[in-house]
Enzyme design. Structure first.
Site, mmCIF file in Angstrom:
data_model
loop_
_atom_site.group_PDB
_atom_site.id
_atom_site.type_symbol
_atom_site.label_atom_id
_atom_site.label_comp_id
_atom_site.label_asym_id
_atom_site.label_seq_id
_atom_site.Cartn_x
_atom_site.Cartn_y
_atom_site.Cartn_z
ATOM 1 N N LYS A 1 16.384 21.406 -10.467
ATOM 2 C CA LYS A 1 15.641 20.214 -10.901
ATOM 3 C C LYS A 1 16.481 19.175 -11.621
ATOM 4 O O LYS A 1 17.375 19.492 -12.401
ATOM 5 C CB LYS A 1 14.518 20.641 -11.854
ATOM 6 C CG LYS A 1 13.431 21.415 -11.178
ATOM 7 C CD LYS A 1 12.507 20.515 -10.420
ATOM 8 C CE LYS A 1 11.241 20.349 -11.212
ATOM 9 N NZ LYS A 1 10.300 19.477 -10.512
ATOM 10 N N HIS B 1 0.822 -1.221 0.000
ATOM 11 C CA HIS B 1 0.000 0.000 0.000
ATOM 12 C C HIS B 1 0.858 1.275 0.000
ATOM 13 O O HIS B 1 0.407 2.327 0.455
ATOM 14 C CB HIS B 1 -0.937 0.048 1.221
ATOM 15 C CG HIS B 1 -1.676 -1.225 1.462
ATOM 16 N ND1 HIS B 1 -2.927 -1.476 0.960
ATOM 17 C CD2 HIS B 1 -1.305 -2.342 2.134
ATOM 18 C CE1 HIS B 1 -3.322 -2.695 1.329
ATOM 19 N NE2 HIS B 1 -2.348 -3.242 2.034
ATOM 20 N N GLU C 1 9.490 8.543 -16.773
ATOM 21 C CA GLU C 1 8.089 8.958 -16.982
ATOM 22 C C GLU C 1 7.583 8.519 -18.348
ATOM 23 O O GLU C 1 6.433 8.092 -18.503
ATOM 24 C CB GLU C 1 7.964 10.476 -16.841
ATOM 25 C CG GLU C 1 8.207 10.957 -15.419
ATOM 26 C CD GLU C 1 8.341 12.470 -15.359
ATOM 27 O OE1 GLU C 1 7.399 13.123 -14.918
ATOM 28 O OE2 GLU C 1 9.391 12.989 -15.767
ATOM 29 N N SER D 1 15.354 21.686 -15.644
ATOM 30 C CA SER D 1 14.229 22.570 -15.922
ATOM 31 C C SER D 1 14.784 23.881 -16.429
ATOM 32 O O SER D 1 15.857 24.319 -16.017
ATOM 33 C CB SER D 1 13.441 22.789 -14.635
ATOM 34 O OG SER D 1 12.767 24.026 -14.688
#
Ligand code: ARG
Length: 457
Positions: free
Chosen positions: A280, A153, A287, A274
């Site tokens: 970043k 979970h 992704e 970024s």
């Protein structure tokens, strides 16, 4: 190619909806190989002369050369790769080029070409997956004893080892490869010679062409041979399951590399920055692997839906099989390559992993097991006692091992000092020696086993 019965050419929109050359030109080499096998067989059977067969074969070689050197003009008016090649052959040889299409139809031709492409792509995927398994195994062996939190979970469950987590994916990929190989075995039958749908009256030898194209045998039923696409569906379903596995790990990489987790560092090679936020390091490759499963499963769905209402045999609907399959299988290949690169460079952050492994009362099960083993308590009671101790620690906002013996005894008077020996995460993972368990010694053994399996492949 069929001008005889027509007095008017097609509408421009007809050409646009009908032509498949923009995407099926990808099949040029399968198409030419299939044609060469076919004409060799026709000559062998005395259906065309050796001279014609030789001229056709040479012409096909020349066309392949032209395509590969960018000297071939593909024409939409000629619809698809099959007619583009044949028409060029007619330019080169004149009317004798027309003998190639004896005892053959585009229906068995396209079924053959597409099968060859899917089959060869499956072989490439299998090799790529073996490589990916190898980098996972190497990571596992390198970090067999590195402790990290195991989750259920996405809540801290029990400490596990980083190597064990890596090997979980090696198992999944092993089954993915099993599905790829299994699908390949079933699809490896030749539709060539099924002709339009009913077979042919010419004395062809389908076994000969099947063998020449590396198929195990010809398909046994001509109606099935021209109109089945389950070979592509099986490939896409194996691809979907595999992509889903990759996506799960990609998701873990996204979470693990976040500033909140800091479990791993992805290499610069597979991260992006970024344009506005200088701090970043975004896990874009992970992704995209996570996202691409969408189009892969989409392709499976699309083809299932195209096929489900088609009466036997060929309908033009089936031309819609290719674009999606090309896209899905090529993107899977790209995902595997990206994942291989990411895993190869992946650096676990041992300190953070260990800290996290000990948080969230992750050794509570070890405490309960200690009560069972040392106080002969039934597990359900031990679970209850441990629950009370976790509640006490949680109220005070401390870890389990920070409770004193007196604290423990206030809940269960017979607990002894020895209980503290099982509360460390290292002890916890080392004790999980059951077959398939997370103990470092198990991980080392399994990594060795996989190395041997992969070296034999
Ligand atoms: N381009 C067609 C396809 O991909 C080839 C087969 C055409 N056959 C036919 N009977 N129109 O399916």
């Amino acid at each position: 190619m069929w001008g005889g019965r027509f007095s008017e050419g097609p509408d421009a929109i007809m050409e646009e909806i009908n032509a498949s050359i923009d995407f099926d030109k990808k099949l040029y080499s399968q198409d030419i190989t299939g044609s060469k096998a076919h004409v060799a067989m026709l000559a062998h059977q005395g259906i065309v002369s050796n001279d014609d067969a030789k001229a056709i074969t040479d012409g096909l070689d020349k066309i392949q050369d032209e395509i590969e050197h960018g000297e071939f003009t593909f024409s939409r008016a000629l619809e698809d790769i099959h007619m583009n090649v044949e028409s060029r052959l007619a330019d080169l040889l004149g009317p004798s080029a027309g003998r190639l299409h004896t005892a053959r139809s585009r229906n068995d031709q396209v079924a053959t070409d597409f099968r060859l492409w899917v089959r060869d792509t499956m072989d490439t995927l299998d090799l790529q997956l073996a490589e990916l398994q190898m980098v996972f195994v190497e990571k596992a062996a390198e970090h067999a004893g590195v402790v990290m939190p195991g989750f259920t979970h996405l809540q801290s469950a029990q400490p596990v080892t980083f190597g064990h987590h890596m090997l979980a994916y090696v198992e999944m990929l092993g089954r993915d490869r099993g599905r790829v190989r299994d699908a390949r075995k079933r699809m490896n039958e030749s539709p060539l010679g099924c002709a339009a749908l009913a077979g042919t009256s010419f004395p062809i030898d389908r076994h000969m062409t099947a063998e020449a194209l590396g198929f195990d045998r010809p398909t046994a039923n001509s109606l099935d041979g021209v109109s089945d696409r389950d070979f592509a569906l099986e490939a896409l379903s194996a691809a979907s399951i595999c992509a889903m596995h990759l996506s799960r790990f990609a998701e873990e990489l996204v979470i693990w590399s976040s500033a909140q987790f800091r479990f791993v560092k992805l290499s610069d090679k597979f991260s992006t920055g970024s344009s506005i936020m200088p701090q970043k390091r975004n896990p874009d490759a992970a992704e995209l692997v996570r996202a691409k499963v969408g189009r892969i499963i989409g392709a499976l769905n699309a083809l299932l839906i195209v096929m489900k209402g088609l009466p036997l045999t060929y309908s033009k609907d089936m031309q819609e099989d290719k674009e999606q399959a090309f896209d899905a299988l090529q993107n899977l290949s790209l995902c595997i390559a990206a994942m291989t690169g990411m895993v190869k460079d992946l650096e676990p952050n041992k300190k953070e992993l260990k800290k996290a492994a000990g948080s969230g009362y992750s050794t509570a099960t070890d405490l309960a097991d200690w009560l069972v083993r040392n106080l002969d308590m039934p597990f359900r009671n031990a679970h209850h006692v441990t629950g009370s101790l976790v509640a006490m620690a949680s109220e005070r906002n401390i870890e389990l091992h920070r409770l004193t013996l007196e604290d423990m005894q206030s809940v269960e008077p017979t607990i002894t000092e020895d209980v503290f020996t099982v509360l460390s995460v290292d002890k916890s993972v080392r004790s999980r020696v059951s077959y398939g368990g997370t103990a470092p010694q198990n991980v080392r053994k399994q990594a060795k086993r996989w190395l041997k399996v992969l070296e034999k492949d």
